[in-house]
Design an enzyme around this catalytic site. Structure first.
Site, PDB file in Angstrom:
ATOM      1  N   LYS A 259     -13.250   6.296  17.282  1.00 57.85           N
ATOM      2  CA  LYS A 259     -14.091   5.101  17.242  1.00 57.85           C
ATOM      3  C   LYS A 259     -13.424   4.075  18.153  1.00 57.85           C
ATOM      4  CE  LYS A 259     -16.476   2.375  13.703  1.00 57.85           C
ATOM      5  NZ  LYS A 259     -17.844   2.520  14.152  1.00 57.85           N
TER       6      LYS A 259
HETATM    7  C1  PLP Z   1     -21.759   6.198  16.585  1.00 55.17           C
HETATM    8  C2  PLP Z   1     -21.601   6.180  15.101  1.00 55.17           C
HETATM    9  N1  PLP Z   1     -21.911   7.280  14.404  1.00 55.17           N
HETATM   10  C3  PLP Z   1     -21.789   7.328  13.072  1.00 55.17           C
HETATM   11  C4  PLP Z   1     -21.342   6.236  12.358  1.00 55.17           C
HETATM   12  C5  PLP Z   1     -21.193   6.309  10.861  1.00 55.17           C
HETATM   13  O1  PLP Z   1     -19.827   6.316  10.531  1.00 55.17           O
HETATM   14  P1  PLP Z   1     -19.330   5.709   9.149  1.00 55.17           P
HETATM   15  O2  PLP Z   1     -20.140   6.340   8.085  1.00 55.17           O
HETATM   16  O3  PLP Z   1     -17.891   6.111   9.088  1.00 55.17           O
HETATM   17  O4  PLP Z   1     -19.511   4.254   9.222  1.00 55.17           O
HETATM   18  C6  PLP Z   1     -21.008   5.071  13.037  1.00 55.17           C
HETATM   19  C7  PLP Z   1     -20.519   3.884  12.330  1.00 55.17           C
HETATM   20  O5  PLP Z   1     -19.359   3.667  12.280  1.00 55.17           O
HETATM   21  C8  PLP Z   1     -21.129   5.048  14.444  1.00 55.17           C
HETATM   22  O6  PLP Z   1     -20.827   3.941  15.127  1.00 55.17           O
END
Ligand code: PLP
Length: 322
Positions: free
Chosen positions: A159
């Protein structure tokens, strides 16, 4: 979203006023997106404010940082306490929390050389990302003309700040065309994910989702929903998803920290199911919120109470670990 309600920021070891939490315009991260971050939610529970899956978010933060060679100069215990401290100082009972670790100012070569790593934690009240109505009635989405980058281009499981330019292009295009969110295909024409959410389908009694082979960020909400679905005895299949799977699905929904569990009711004008959230989505959403609010004791280990003392193991936590 209301930044105005946030008065305090944790920045490099100190809690400082929001207005003083600034960085220099020559910061490497500003020019090249060289930072990693997390998005967590703190929920109001019967035991006071608690951060949902704090451990998993910190695991992913350190993993993202390692991939990019960003050395976080704080231990997990220090960051855990810092997250709690910024929530407490702001007096929030529920909020969104954004830790970010980025390269500061020293050199503007693309190779970051000796740029220092700055660590900041913001918190602010943020209601449902795709709106309260979207959460209840579902959202209309569009298949983006932008593709999700694949892991040979950038590590999709990390991320990282710069990676979100891809998401920003997709969501801006979607919103400009009147949709709530974009759905990105991967380089092989499979469904990847939303600009900030993972995707689930319900079909013939199965819950379907994809994984890192399809260029997704492995969401922590996705992981929670997989666990909840198994506990509810749903059959789960993890595989490549095609656009036709979505268009012919009985139900579809997004998962994400910001979006929580949001039903999808239309894709480019085609209704999914009957165009209303289906029973499986509703049940998973209900159990998810029972978990985040502490009402479902099975999931209490996912809640980290903001008021715990560093190192303290609370009786309820022990109970749920055993
Ligand atoms: C591109 C992307 N995919 C999926 C998610 C979902 O991840 P999470 O459930 O850890 O927030 C997020 C959010 O963080 C995201 O930015």
């Amino acid at each position: 979203m209301t930044f105005a309600e946030s008065k305090w920021v944790w920045m490099d070891g100190n809690v400082i006023p929001w207005r003083d939490a600034t960085t220099h315009v020559s910061a490497h991260a500003l020019h090249y997106g060289s930072g990693v971050f997390e998005g967590m939610r703190c929920y109001e529970t019967t035991d006071g404010p608690a951060v949902f899956r704090l451990d998993a978010h910190l695991d992913r933060l350190y993993a993202s940082a390692e991939i990019y060679g960003i050395i976080i100069g704080y231990t997990r215990e220090e960051l855990t306490e810092a997250v709690c401290e910024v929530i407490r100082r702001n007096g929030f009972s529920s909020c969104y929390v954004r830790p970010i670790c980025y390269l500061g100012s020293d050199s503007l070569g693309v190779h970051p050389g000796n740029c220092p790593v700055e660590v900041v934690i913001l918190a602010w009240p943020w209601s449902s990302y795709l709106g309260a109505e979207g959460l209840e009635r579902g959202v209309c989405v569009t298949v983006s003309p932008w593709r999700k980058f694949e892991s040979r281009m950038m590590p999709t499981t990390a991320k990282a700040c710069g990676q979100y330019l891809n998401s920003m292009l997709a969501v801006r295009d979607a919103v400009s065309r009147g949709f709530a969110e974009a759905l990105l295909l991967d380089a092989n024409d499979h469904l990847a994910e939303g600009s900030g959410e993972n995707l689930f389908l319900v079909r013939d009694g199965y819950l379907l989702t994809n994984d890192e082979r399809h260029s997704i960020l492995l969401g922590i909400t996705r992981d929670a929903v997989l666990r909840i679905a198994r506990d509810l005895d749903y059959r789960v299949e993890i595989r490549a998803l095609h656009l036709e799977d979505l268009l012919s699905a009985d139900e579809a929904f997004f998962t994400g920290t910001a979006a929580e569990v949001t039903p999808i009711r239309e894709v480019d004008g085609t209704e999914i199911g009957g165009g209303v959230p289906g029973p499986v989505t509703n049940e998973i959403q209900r159990v998810f919120f029972a978990a985040t609010s502490g009402r479902d004791l099975r999931y209490n280990k996912w809640l980290y109470p903001v008021d715990s003392q560093p190192g303290e193991i609370r009786p309820r936590l022990l109970q749920s670990i055993s």
